[in-house]
Motif scaffolding. Structure first.
Motif, short mmCIF file in Angstrom:
data_model
loop_
_atom_site.label_atom_id
_atom_site.label_comp_id
_atom_site.label_asym_id
_atom_site.label_seq_id
_atom_site.Cartn_x
_atom_site.Cartn_y
_atom_site.Cartn_z
N LEU A 173 -4.38 -4.14 7.88
CA LEU A 173 -3.23 -4.70 7.15
C LEU A 173 -3.24 -6.23 7.24
CD1 LEU A 173 -0.68 -4.24 5.51
CD2 LEU A 173 0.57 -3.94 7.66
N HIS A 174 -3.52 -6.77 8.42
CA HIS A 174 -3.63 -8.23 8.55
C HIS A 174 -4.71 -8.78 7.61
CE1 HIS A 174 -1.87 -7.72 12.71
NE2 HIS A 174 -1.18 -8.74 12.26
N ARG A 175 -5.87 -8.13 7.61
CA ARG A 175 -7.00 -8.60 6.79
C ARG A 175 -6.62 -8.59 5.30
NH1 ARG A 175 -10.86 -10.90 9.65
NH2 ARG A 175 -11.57 -9.70 11.42
N SER A 176 -6.01 -7.50 4.88
CA SER A 176 -5.66 -7.37 3.47
C SER A 176 -4.60 -8.39 3.08
CB SER A 176 -5.16 -5.95 3.21
OG SER A 176 -4.94 -5.74 1.85
N ALA A 177 -3.54 -8.47 3.86
CA ALA A 177 -2.45 -9.41 3.54
C ALA A 177 -2.93 -10.86 3.67
CB ALA A 177 -1.27 -9.16 4.48
N GLY A 178 -3.70 -11.13 4.72
CA GLY A 178 -4.19 -12.49 4.93
C GLY A 178 -5.08 -12.99 3.82
N ASN A 179 -5.72 -12.08 3.12
CA ASN A 179 -6.59 -12.46 2.01
C ASN A 179 -5.90 -12.30 0.66
OD1 ASN A 179 -8.90 -13.29 3.47
ND2 ASN A 179 -9.39 -11.16 3.88
N GLY A 180 -4.60 -11.97 0.69
CA GLY A 180 -3.82 -11.92 -0.54
C GLY A 180 -4.08 -10.73 -1.44
N HIS A 181 -4.47 -9.60 -0.86
CA HIS A 181 -4.79 -8.42 -1.66
C HIS A 181 -3.60 -7.46 -1.71
CE1 HIS A 181 -8.79 -9.94 -1.90
NE2 HIS A 181 -8.97 -9.85 -0.59
N GLU A 182 -2.71 -7.70 -2.64
CA GLU A 182 -1.48 -6.93 -2.73
C GLU A 182 -1.72 -5.43 -2.92
OE1 GLU A 182 2.50 -6.63 -5.51
OE2 GLU A 182 1.40 -8.53 -5.47
N SER A 183 -2.72 -5.07 -3.72
CA SER A 183 -2.96 -3.64 -4.00
C SER A 183 -3.32 -2.89 -2.72
CB SER A 183 -4.03 -3.46 -5.06
OG SER A 183 -5.28 -3.95 -4.61
N THR A 184 -4.17 -3.46 -1.88
CA THR A 184 -4.53 -2.75 -0.65
C THR A 184 -3.43 -2.84 0.39
OG1 THR A 184 -5.88 -4.66 0.02
CG2 THR A 184 -7.04 -2.79 -0.96
N VAL A 185 -2.64 -3.90 0.38
CA VAL A 185 -1.48 -3.97 1.28
C VAL A 185 -0.54 -2.82 0.96
CG1 VAL A 185 0.61 -5.29 1.87
CG2 VAL A 185 -1.60 -6.45 1.73
N ARG A 186 -0.29 -2.57 -0.32
CA ARG A 186 0.58 -1.46 -0.72
C ARG A 186 0.02 -0.12 -0.29
NH1 ARG A 186 4.67 -3.17 -3.86
NH2 ARG A 186 4.40 -5.12 -5.00
N GLN A 187 -1.29 0.04 -0.38
CA GLN A 187 -1.92 1.30 0.04
C GLN A 187 -1.75 1.55 1.53
OE1 GLN A 187 -5.81 0.31 -1.81
NE2 GLN A 187 -5.80 2.48 -2.39
N LEU A 188 -1.89 0.49 2.29
CA LEU A 188 -1.79 0.64 3.75
C LEU A 188 -0.37 0.86 4.17
CD1 LEU A 188 -4.28 -2.22 4.68
CD2 LEU A 188 -4.68 0.25 4.88
#
Length: 188
Positions: A173-188
């Motif tokens: 979740l940190h990696r996804s959010a930190g890189n600005g990937h909203e779609s994978t943040v929502r999945q997690l």
């Protein structure tokens, strides 16, 4: 340091892979360099990285090793205190599933997991939840790059987050959010 089969796998030439296998090419071949080098490359690993699912299927059917891990030697100090390669320490340990995940190849991730499931559900889950040297999973790699199709495959198969709760590193979740990937943040 490769074979004709390796080049065909890298280039996605399923037609030539079929021909080479029919002529006796070894789908199980793996590159094993001198003890101070890296290893863990094979025709299958190149087909995975370059996203050639048809080539992966042919090589897996010909008994290529899907449990292959990339190996990069760690370091140790010799008697003189000089840093030297240590082949007993693997500083990489990326699986083929991790390579497929970081490259965005959902179809190949599915293929690899389906192959492991043929052994057993437990074998598939163990494969799905393996970590590299830095305790990163296939999920960590795909969400770092915002690869939501691969993340869906891994999440649907039941990837575990347990390892992320005890390590002192960024979680998926940190990696996804930190890189600005909203779609994978929502999945997690």
């Amino acid at each position: 340091h490769c074979t004709a089969l390796t080049i065909c796998a890298e280039e996605g030439r399923a037609d030539l892979i079929k021909m080479l296998l029919a002529k006796g090419a070894d789908a199980t071949w793996e590159y094993s360099p001198p003890k101070d080098g890296a290893t863990g490359t094979s025709p299958l690993s190149w087909a995975v990285v370059f996203g050639h699912a048809d080539c992966c299927r042919l090589l897996i059917d010909a008994k290529a090793n899907i449990d292959l891990e990339r190996h990069k030697n760690g370091k140790t100090k010799n008697a003189e205190g000089k840093e030297v390669p240590d082949p007993t320490v693997n500083k990489d340990k990326r699986t083929l599933l991790m390579l497929a995940s970081m490259s965005g190849h959902a179809e190949i991730a599915t293929l690899l997991l389906d192959e492991k499931r043929k052994e057993s559900e437990e074998a598939m889950l163990n494969y799905l939840n393996r970590h590299n040297f830095a305790v990163e999973s296939a999920l960590t790699f795909c969400v770092r790059y915002g690869l939501s199709e691969v993340a869906k495959v891994l999440l649907d198969r039941g990837i575990s987050f347990e390892h992320e709760l005890v390590k002192p590193y960024w979680t998926s979740l940190h990696r996804s959010a930190g890189n600005g990937h909203e779609s994978t943040v929502r999945q997690l």
